[in-house]
Scaffold this motif. Structure first.
Motif, mmCIF file in Angstrom:
data_model
loop_
_atom_site.group_PDB
_atom_site.id
_atom_site.type_symbol
_atom_site.label_atom_id
_atom_site.label_comp_id
_atom_site.label_asym_id
_atom_site.label_seq_id
_atom_site.Cartn_x
_atom_site.Cartn_y
_atom_site.Cartn_z
ATOM 1 N N ILE A 8 51.104 44.039 25.920
ATOM 2 C CA ILE A 8 51.481 42.682 26.301
ATOM 3 C C ILE A 8 50.234 41.859 26.599
ATOM 4 C CG2 ILE A 8 52.793 41.302 27.968
ATOM 5 C CD1 ILE A 8 54.413 44.006 28.433
ATOM 6 N N VAL A 9 50.187 40.671 26.002
ATOM 7 C CA VAL A 9 49.098 39.724 26.244
ATOM 8 C C VAL A 9 49.658 38.616 27.124
ATOM 9 C CG1 VAL A 9 47.482 38.086 25.212
ATOM 10 C CG2 VAL A 9 47.968 40.251 24.048
ATOM 11 N N ILE A 10 48.958 38.343 28.228
ATOM 12 C CA ILE A 10 49.366 37.284 29.154
ATOM 13 C C ILE A 10 48.263 36.235 29.177
ATOM 14 C CG2 ILE A 10 49.935 36.708 31.550
ATOM 15 C CD1 ILE A 10 50.892 39.643 31.846
ATOM 16 N N ILE A 11 48.667 34.977 28.994
ATOM 17 C CA ILE A 11 47.718 33.871 29.034
ATOM 18 C C ILE A 11 47.888 33.153 30.365
ATOM 19 C CG2 ILE A 11 46.880 31.810 27.847
ATOM 20 C CD1 ILE A 11 46.921 34.396 26.086
ATOM 21 N N VAL A 32 46.738 42.926 28.584
ATOM 22 C CA VAL A 32 45.508 42.139 28.487
ATOM 23 C C VAL A 32 45.837 40.783 29.075
ATOM 24 C CG1 VAL A 32 43.866 41.004 26.950
ATOM 25 C CG2 VAL A 32 44.656 43.293 26.410
ATOM 26 N N ILE A 33 45.003 40.320 30.002
ATOM 27 C CA ILE A 33 45.223 39.000 30.583
ATOM 28 C C ILE A 33 44.010 38.127 30.315
ATOM 29 C CG2 ILE A 33 44.473 39.709 32.898
ATOM 30 C CD1 ILE A 33 46.887 37.721 33.807
ATOM 31 N N LEU A 34 44.279 36.906 29.870
ATOM 32 C CA LEU A 34 43.218 35.956 29.544
ATOM 33 C C LEU A 34 43.276 34.770 30.490
ATOM 34 C CD1 LEU A 34 44.309 37.029 26.538
ATOM 35 C CD2 LEU A 34 42.675 35.336 25.819
ATOM 36 N N ASP A 35 42.112 34.280 30.877
ATOM 37 C CA ASP A 35 42.041 33.030 31.617
ATOM 38 C C ASP A 35 40.693 32.392 31.336
ATOM 39 O OD1 ASP A 35 43.872 31.934 34.242
ATOM 40 O OD2 ASP A 35 41.912 31.014 33.932
ATOM 41 N N ASP A 37 39.127 30.654 33.457
ATOM 42 C CA ASP A 37 38.406 30.646 34.731
ATOM 43 C C ASP A 37 38.312 32.079 35.276
ATOM 44 O OD1 ASP A 37 37.485 30.359 37.332
ATOM 45 O OD2 ASP A 37 39.062 28.946 37.933
ATOM 46 N N LYS A 38 37.115 32.642 35.226
ATOM 47 C CA LYS A 38 36.891 34.028 35.647
ATOM 48 C C LYS A 38 37.333 34.290 37.088
ATOM 49 C CE LYS A 38 32.617 35.451 36.302
ATOM 50 N NZ LYS A 38 31.246 35.900 36.074
ATOM 51 N N SER A 39 37.232 33.297 37.953
ATOM 52 C CA SER A 39 37.603 33.498 39.365
ATOM 53 C C SER A 39 39.090 33.803 39.527
ATOM 54 C CB SER A 39 37.227 32.273 40.206
ATOM 55 O OG SER A 39 38.075 31.182 39.905
ATOM 56 N N LYS A 40 39.917 33.433 38.553
ATOM 57 C CA LYS A 40 41.360 33.697 38.624
ATOM 58 C C LYS A 40 41.664 35.195 38.595
ATOM 59 C CE LYS A 40 42.919 29.454 38.531
ATOM 60 N NZ LYS A 40 43.697 28.865 39.573
ATOM 61 N N PHE A 41 40.753 35.999 38.053
ATOM 62 C CA PHE A 41 40.994 37.440 37.991
ATOM 63 C C PHE A 41 41.020 38.071 39.386
ATOM 64 C CE2 PHE A 41 39.011 36.893 33.638
ATOM 65 C CZ PHE A 41 40.233 36.849 32.995
ATOM 66 N N GLU A 42 40.559 37.324 40.391
ATOM 67 C CA GLU A 42 40.634 37.809 41.772
ATOM 68 C C GLU A 42 42.088 37.944 42.219
ATOM 69 O OE1 GLU A 42 38.181 35.159 44.092
ATOM 70 O OE2 GLU A 42 36.422 35.601 42.853
ATOM 71 N N ASN A 43 43.013 37.287 41.487
ATOM 72 C CA ASN A 43 44.443 37.392 41.803
ATOM 73 C C ASN A 43 45.016 38.750 41.413
ATOM 74 O OD1 ASN A 43 44.670 34.723 42.765
ATOM 75 N ND2 ASN A 43 44.958 33.936 40.697
ATOM 76 N N LEU A 44 44.293 39.514 40.613
ATOM 77 C CA LEU A 44 44.787 40.819 40.169
ATOM 78 C C LEU A 44 44.570 41.861 41.267
ATOM 79 C CD1 LEU A 44 43.370 40.728 36.550
ATOM 80 C CD2 LEU A 44 45.768 40.469 37.220
ATOM 81 N N SER A 45 45.487 42.798 41.360
ATOM 82 C CA SER A 45 45.375 43.851 42.376
ATOM 83 C C SER A 45 44.282 44.847 41.976
ATOM 84 C CB SER A 45 46.711 44.583 42.533
ATOM 85 O OG SER A 45 46.965 45.364 41.382
ATOM 86 N N ILE A 53 40.068 39.139 30.028
ATOM 87 C CA ILE A 53 39.218 38.426 29.082
ATOM 88 C C ILE A 53 39.062 36.992 29.558
ATOM 89 C CG2 ILE A 53 38.962 37.566 26.716
ATOM 90 C CD1 ILE A 53 40.448 40.069 25.782
ATOM 91 N N GLU A 54 37.802 36.591 29.776
ATOM 92 C CA GLU A 54 37.519 35.217 30.153
ATOM 93 C C GLU A 54 37.310 34.424 28.867
ATOM 94 O OE1 GLU A 54 34.086 32.553 32.364
ATOM 95 O OE2 GLU A 54 33.863 34.728 32.265
ATOM 96 N N GLY A 55 38.084 33.355 28.706
ATOM 97 C CA GLY A 55 37.925 32.523 27.528
ATOM 98 C C GLY A 55 39.114 31.616 27.321
ATOM 99 N N ASP A 56 38.968 30.733 26.355
ATOM 100 C CA ASP A 56 40.000 29.763 26.019
ATOM 101 C C ASP A 56 40.936 30.381 24.989
ATOM 102 O OD1 ASP A 56 41.535 27.614 25.223
ATOM 103 O OD2 ASP A 56 39.848 26.218 25.140
ATOM 104 N N ALA A 57 42.185 30.579 25.375
ATOM 105 C CA ALA A 57 43.155 31.264 24.516
ATOM 106 C C ALA A 57 43.519 30.470 23.268
ATOM 107 C CB ALA A 57 44.405 31.594 25.309
ATOM 108 N N ILE A 58 43.088 29.234 23.185
ATOM 109 C CA ILE A 58 43.352 28.449 21.971
ATOM 110 C C ILE A 58 42.358 28.837 20.874
ATOM 111 C CG2 ILE A 58 43.407 26.111 21.034
ATOM 112 C CD1 ILE A 58 44.448 25.204 23.742
#
Length: 137
Positions: A8-11, A32-35, A37-45, A53-58
């Protein structure tokens, strides 16, 4: 009989994306989770076992890095309806992801998404339905 492990890919790694990623990872799914903004990965347990993956999913290079062509499902969970629509269409039409879902906020857009074959979750209509049921009971 064990359930098949899904890829599963989550954007978007905000509250919703991180909640889904944490839960799916805990349940043994490959995530796999993409954002952007790298700081958003702090929301992960700390127990999250998937890939970040840090980057623009477009951007197609970012989607290829996420191995979107191998995904069983994609969830577009950013705060932007237009971005979610664009990513969902790319996943469905170009990469032929079997299950594509998108969060949308604007009720008027829900029908557009459906016509494009994209499942939607609209927090506005879900909360509205719960409130209406509560009032009627």
């Amino acid at each position: 009989m064990s359930k098949k492990q899904l890829f599963i890919v989550i954007i978007g790694c905000g509250r919703l994306g991180s909640f889904l990623a944490n839960r799916l990872s805990r349940d043994g799914q490959s995530v796999v989770i993409l954002d952007i903004d790298k700081s958003k990965f702090e929301n992960l347990s700390a127990e999250f076992s998937g890939f970040r993956i840090e980057g623009d999913a477009i951007e197609s290079a970012v989607l290829k890095q996420a191995k979107i062509d191998k995904a069983d499902a994609l969830i577009a969970a950013t705060r932007e309806d237009n971005i979610n629509l664009m990513i969902a269409q790319i996943a469905k039409r170009i990469y032929k992801v079997p299950k594509v879902m998108a969060r949308i906020f604007d009720l008027k857009r829900e029908e557009i998404f459906r016509q494009l074959g994209i499942e939607t979750i609209c927090p506005t209509s879900i909360a509205g339905d719960v409130f209406l049921r509560s009032i009627q009971n």
